[in-house]
Design an enzyme around this catalytic site. Sequence first.
Site, PDB file in Angstrom:
ATOM      1  N   ASP A  64       8.014  32.826 -15.329  1.00  0.00           N
ATOM      2  CA  ASP A  64       7.820  32.337 -16.709  1.00  0.00           C
ATOM      3  C   ASP A  64       8.987  32.629 -17.653  1.00  0.00           C
ATOM      4  OD1 ASP A  64       5.390  32.403 -15.472  1.00  0.00           O
ATOM      5  OD2 ASP A  64       4.433  33.687 -16.957  1.00  0.00           O
ATOM      6  N   GLU A 249      -3.384  30.809 -18.436  1.00  0.00           N
ATOM      7  CA  GLU A 249      -2.271  31.715 -18.691  1.00  0.00           C
ATOM      8  C   GLU A 249      -1.388  31.133 -19.792  1.00  0.00           C
ATOM      9  OE1 GLU A 249      -1.688  33.964 -14.500  1.00  0.00           O
ATOM     10  OE2 GLU A 249      -0.716  32.024 -14.548  1.00  0.00           O
TER      11      GLU A 249
HETATM   12  C1  FRU Z   1       2.139  33.077 -15.301  1.00  0.00           C
HETATM   13  C2  FRU Z   1       1.954  34.557 -15.106  1.00  0.00           C
HETATM   14  C3  FRU Z   1       1.550  35.220 -16.400  1.00  0.00           C
HETATM   15  C4  FRU Z   1       1.979  36.637 -16.193  1.00  0.00           C
HETATM   16  C5  FRU Z   1       3.245  36.461 -15.383  1.00  0.00           C
HETATM   17  C6  FRU Z   1       3.485  37.530 -14.365  1.00  0.00           C
HETATM   18  O1  FRU Z   1       2.945  32.491 -14.348  1.00  0.00           O
HETATM   19  O2  FRU Z   1       0.991  34.780 -14.101  1.00  0.00           O
HETATM   20  O3  FRU Z   1       0.181  35.090 -16.711  1.00  0.00           O
HETATM   21  O4  FRU Z   1       2.202  37.277 -17.409  1.00  0.00           O
HETATM   22  O5  FRU Z   1       3.139  35.209 -14.721  1.00  0.00           O
HETATM   23  O6  FRU Z   1       4.732  37.409 -13.772  1.00  0.00           O
END
Ligand code: FRU
Length: 544
Positions: A64, A249
Amino acid sequence: MTVNWAGVPEVWRGRFLAALAFAFAICGSSAAAENGLPKSMRESGTPQWRSLLHYTPQRNWMNDLNGLVYYRGIYHLFYQYNPEGNVWGNMSWGHATSRNLIDWTEQPVALAANRSEEVFSGSVVVDSHNTSGLGTAAVPPLVALYTSVYKTGSGHEPGGQAQSLAYSTDEDKTWRRYAHNPVLTLNPESSHFRDPKVSWYARGGYWLMCAVVADVHVVKLYRSSNLIDWTFLSDFTLPDIPHHGALWEIPDLVSLPLDGNPAKEKWVMIVNVNPWSIAGGSGAMYFVGRFDGTRFVPDEVAPAGSDASRWQWLDHGADYYAAGTFSNVPDRKTVAIGWMGNWDYANDVPTSPWRGAMALPRELALETVAGRPQLVFVPTESYASLVGRSPTTRIAQVGLESSTQALPAVTRGVVQNIELTIEPGGAHRAGLVVRGSADGTTGTRIFYDSEAQTLTIDRSHAGETSFSPAYSPQHIVNLPLHDGRLHLRVVVDRASVEVFAEHGQAVITDLILPALEDDRISLFAESGGATFRDIAVSDLSLAH
Ligand code: FRU
């Protein structure tokens, strides 16, 4: 090797095991590590897939994009980063900067995982009036809200997630964790409370945070006057969740004028969902509605039981996730970036010594299309100006009757902006092949199907595809034509293709992994005649 799974939620176990399996595959089988590449390329990894227009870290894993913020002439991109390896793990915040959203410079890791916590996704704001008291009026702090994921021995439940604060008073160079973290926890603590996105709510004069409780499909809204003390406002969820078992998310809540009219302000709630996306696996959905300072209410939601195509998506491709917007962008522009990846196979993508790329930054606008407000997306002005100063080949018109035609050799390239208008006419399918091979057997097909009224990217013959059974071949969007014409902008990079259709009414973003020598464009019409007009192919490989 032993792993203590206590308190580690199922989804992280899955990611860790996928990463481990991949690492073993690499150690155990030289064929997997080589990916069939010539020796010269093996030694330096996979430079043929290193994007030019899309940020990739020099080494190691990225997912992300976090903390997107513009400050004093510079765009900052933080991202989920593993400083230790090329698979998901040791989550920390990597950092890169850019003046134009195209050329990025990697910076030192901003926030590293430590003995007590990993650093999951979050956001950064410029605290211009020093509301937090963490800087001074003269030197306002940059404030990051991120998710702490606790380790054994941290004093918290292992795997528990809470929102923490870090700040910088030297324009983003060094980051300090706030002494009294976390600033926001659920009671009881949750292992799925994460991804705080903070913005300034001007009308109310307070900071607004949205964060998810991922496994129960809730976006929680909070307010604060100082970025430290947070008060609960409301929950946003859906009456009939169409995707039980999936996670919500990376939420974001932004206001946009409808049809460019500031008097018609609307709010857009972005929720990234994994899996269950329109293209399979992870994707970014959004809801248009109203926000009264406390509560977000969508104007409409698809009827219970409807499939993914009835919902609204930022992208219809397989590789656009964790999308969020920049804060503090000049001229009140709303610029979004997504991670060009999909949890279904992200840990298997055979690039090295890095893994993970961002998608092209886009400007968002809200327009009424077929009687309904929807987001439209255009690449940023700096991208348009890059195209404007790049060598461009123009072809006024090509007519094809159930045939294929290669474009002239001058249009060959692997980093390109291609624009054209297709009139499918009587053809069953009409479109183009990009990153095509000399013998025509390999390439990414982008085509309109007149009967189905759909636009498709087909990457089933786009080079390397065998690394994961979940690497889906085709991604499709419904798109009725106006006046029998379809305008396409296709952004081609060394490892991706992004199709902006009808001036951004729909976008399809897909990773592709072709050979470097597959650099040809051709046009085709199947079962009938089609016309291609105003073709412009710009070579973006040199013009930076
Ligand atoms: C989304 C996610 C988020 C989390 C991060 C962990 O892709 O799962 O929810 O904060 O990646 O790397």
